[in-house]
Design a protein around this motif. Structure first.
Motif, mmCIF file in Angstrom:
data_model
loop_
_atom_site.group_PDB
_atom_site.id
_atom_site.type_symbol
_atom_site.label_atom_id
_atom_site.label_comp_id
_atom_site.label_asym_id
_atom_site.label_seq_id
_atom_site.Cartn_x
_atom_site.Cartn_y
_atom_site.Cartn_z
ATOM 1 N N THR A 58 24.402 39.702 33.442
ATOM 2 C CA THR A 58 25.119 39.677 34.722
ATOM 3 C C THR A 58 26.526 40.218 34.549
ATOM 4 N N VAL A 59 27.157 39.872 33.430
ATOM 5 C CA VAL A 59 28.484 40.422 33.130
ATOM 6 C C VAL A 59 28.401 41.943 33.038
ATOM 7 N N ARG A 60 27.375 42.464 32.372
ATOM 8 C CA ARG A 60 27.204 43.912 32.243
ATOM 9 C C ARG A 60 27.016 44.563 33.620
ATOM 10 N N HIS A 61 26.183 43.942 34.432
ATOM 11 C CA HIS A 61 25.912 44.504 35.761
ATOM 12 C C HIS A 61 27.163 44.499 36.633
ATOM 13 N N TRP A 62 27.928 43.406 36.577
ATOM 14 C CA TRP A 62 29.116 43.300 37.433
ATOM 15 C C TRP A 62 30.184 44.300 37.030
ATOM 16 N N TRP A 63 30.418 44.492 35.727
ATOM 17 C CA TRP A 63 31.475 45.433 35.353
ATOM 18 C C TRP A 63 31.041 46.862 35.667
ATOM 19 N N ASN A 64 29.747 47.165 35.517
ATOM 20 C CA ASN A 64 29.279 48.501 35.872
ATOM 21 C C ASN A 64 29.356 48.752 37.369
ATOM 22 N N ARG A 65 29.139 47.719 38.154
ATOM 23 C CA ARG A 65 29.148 47.866 39.614
ATOM 24 C C ARG A 65 30.562 47.841 40.181
ATOM 25 N N PHE A 66 31.380 46.885 39.746
ATOM 26 C CA PHE A 66 32.680 46.669 40.376
ATOM 27 C C PHE A 66 33.856 47.235 39.581
ATOM 28 N N GLY A 67 33.689 47.432 38.268
ATOM 29 C CA GLY A 67 34.791 47.957 37.462
ATOM 30 C C GLY A 67 35.346 49.266 37.986
ATOM 31 N N PRO A 68 34.500 50.297 38.224
ATOM 32 C CA PRO A 68 35.024 51.553 38.775
ATOM 33 C C PRO A 68 35.645 51.405 40.151
ATOM 34 N N MET A 69 35.138 50.490 40.975
ATOM 35 C CA MET A 69 35.703 50.275 42.306
ATOM 36 C C MET A 69 37.097 49.680 42.211
ATOM 37 N N LYS A 128 56.942 36.252 33.369
ATOM 38 C CA LYS A 128 56.112 35.376 34.207
ATOM 39 C C LYS A 128 56.076 35.866 35.651
ATOM 40 N N THR A 129 57.212 36.360 36.148
ATOM 41 C CA THR A 129 57.251 36.891 37.513
ATOM 42 C C THR A 129 56.361 38.115 37.652
ATOM 43 N N ARG A 130 56.448 39.007 36.686
ATOM 44 C CA ARG A 130 55.616 40.218 36.733
ATOM 45 C C ARG A 130 54.141 39.875 36.593
ATOM 46 N N ARG A 131 53.829 38.931 35.740
ATOM 47 C CA ARG A 131 52.433 38.530 35.559
ATOM 48 C C ARG A 131 51.863 37.920 36.827
ATOM 49 N N SER A 132 52.644 37.077 37.485
ATOM 50 C CA SER A 132 52.179 36.477 38.741
ATOM 51 C C SER A 132 51.967 37.528 39.821
ATOM 52 N N ALA A 133 52.868 38.510 39.876
ATOM 53 C CA ALA A 133 52.727 39.582 40.871
ATOM 54 C C ALA A 133 51.480 40.413 40.600
ATOM 55 N N ALA A 134 51.209 40.709 39.329
ATOM 56 C CA ALA A 134 50.013 41.486 38.990
ATOM 57 C C ALA A 134 48.738 40.725 39.326
ATOM 58 N N LEU A 135 48.715 39.418 39.052
ATOM 59 C CA LEU A 135 47.535 38.618 39.369
ATOM 60 C C LEU A 135 47.335 38.488 40.876
ATOM 61 N N ALA A 136 48.438 38.339 41.623
ATOM 62 C CA ALA A 136 48.330 38.245 43.087
ATOM 63 C C ALA A 136 47.793 39.543 43.675
ATOM 64 N N GLU A 137 48.277 40.659 43.168
ATOM 65 C CA GLU A 137 47.773 41.953 43.645
ATOM 66 C C GLU A 137 46.319 42.151 43.251
ATOM 67 N N TRP A 138 45.952 41.638 42.079
ATOM 68 C CA TRP A 138 44.567 41.750 41.632
ATOM 69 C C TRP A 138 43.627 40.963 42.553
ATOM 70 N N GLN A 139 44.056 39.787 42.993
ATOM 71 C CA GLN A 139 43.208 38.970 43.863
ATOM 72 C C GLN A 139 42.984 39.611 45.230
ATOM 73 N N ASN A 140 43.872 40.544 45.608
ATOM 74 C CA ASN A 140 43.732 41.195 46.906
ATOM 75 C C ASN A 140 42.898 42.478 46.840
ATOM 76 N N LEU A 141 42.488 42.881 45.638
ATOM 77 C CA LEU A 141 41.673 44.088 45.524
ATOM 78 C C LEU A 141 40.324 43.887 46.205
ATOM 79 N N MET A 142 39.908 44.862 46.969
ATOM 80 C CA MET A 142 38.621 44.850 47.676
ATOM 81 C C MET A 142 38.477 43.636 48.589
ATOM 82 N N ALA A 143 39.590 43.050 49.027
ATOM 83 C CA ALA A 143 39.514 41.861 49.877
ATOM 84 C C ALA A 143 38.972 42.224 51.257
#
Length: 238
Positions: free
Chosen positions: A53-64, A223-238
């Motif tokens: 499932t990990v293999r399938h998900w990274w192949n499907r969503f990684g490029p997106m 820590k500020t930069r890391r939080s900003a990167a994670l927040a932006e990551w959570q909004n990908l393909m939202a």
């Protein structure tokens, strides 16, 4: 006038939540973990999925995810004219055969483009440079090693005056290979050029997104930069 159609939800046929899928894809591509390592780490957190499932998900969503990150970055940086690029090629073993992974890195160490070829002659360098220039626009200076293919390609493109070479001048590109080398060892190398091209492009976008320059800033800034990167990551393909 017909109403514009809403983009289809890419997670609509999956029973798992988008948050879990994002976490799985990020763990596998960002960190030097195998498929079964990701399965075991998630099992400790109460998430029961198979390594396939990990293999399938990274192949499907990684490029997106990578395309979304790349699109946002290109749109922000396209008007920047004081770029200095570093070009370099590295050997990668694919099914007992050596191929070349060409990489373009900017002055901040972020990977702009990755391109796989069987040769490192003028034709390969020309295809790689045309692809990079088309996507990222103009550049002020291009630093390379002593490979003559770069000079021949730049002469044809009419930008030979921008080339810079010198001892240790291309260390920025050489150092950018290290995260990919660590990831390559964890994956026990690659089996096909197509899978190498796909993973190299996706890995570069993820590395750029989560690159917080930890060794150059204080703890609070990191820590500020890391939080900003994670927040932006959570909004990908939202």
């Amino acid at each position: 006038m017909p109403r514009p159609r809403k983009p289809a939800n890419p997670f609509r046929y999956f029973h798992s939540s988008p948050e879990v899928i994002r976490l799985v894809v990020m763990m596998y591509i960002r960190f030097p973990l195998s498929l079964r390592n990701v399965e075991d780490l998630l099992s400790e957190r109460g998430i029961d999925i198979c390594h396939e499932t990990v293999r399938h998900w990274w192949n499907r969503f990684g490029p997106m995810f990578a395309a979304d990150i790349r699109r946002q970055r290109v749109s922000r940086m396209r008007g920047f004219r004081h770029w200095k690029w570093h070009l370099d090629e590295m050997y990668v073993q694919v099914n007992s055969e050596m191929v070349y992974l060409w990489r373009a890195v900017d002055h901040e160490g972020e990977v702009l483009e990755s391109y796989v070829t069987k040769t490192r002659d003028k034709a390969a360098a020309l295809r790689f440079m045309r692809k990079t220039l088309k996507r990222h626009g103009k550049v002020e200076a291009i630093t390379t090693d002593g490979l003559r293919s770069y000079k021949a390609a730049m002469v044809e493109l009419g930008c030979e005056a921008k080339q810079e070479t010198g001892r240790w001048a291309n260390n920025r590109a050489e150092n950018s290979h290290l995260p990919f080398r660590r990831r390559e060892r964890a994956m026990l190398r690659f089996r096909r050029m197509k899978s190498l091209q796909k993973f190299a492009s996706v890995h570069a976008s993820f590395a750029n997104h989560f690159n917080s320059e930890r060794h150059l800033v204080d703890r609070q800034t990191y820590k500020t930069r890391r939080s900003a990167a994670l927040a932006e990551w959570q909004n990908l393909m939202a």
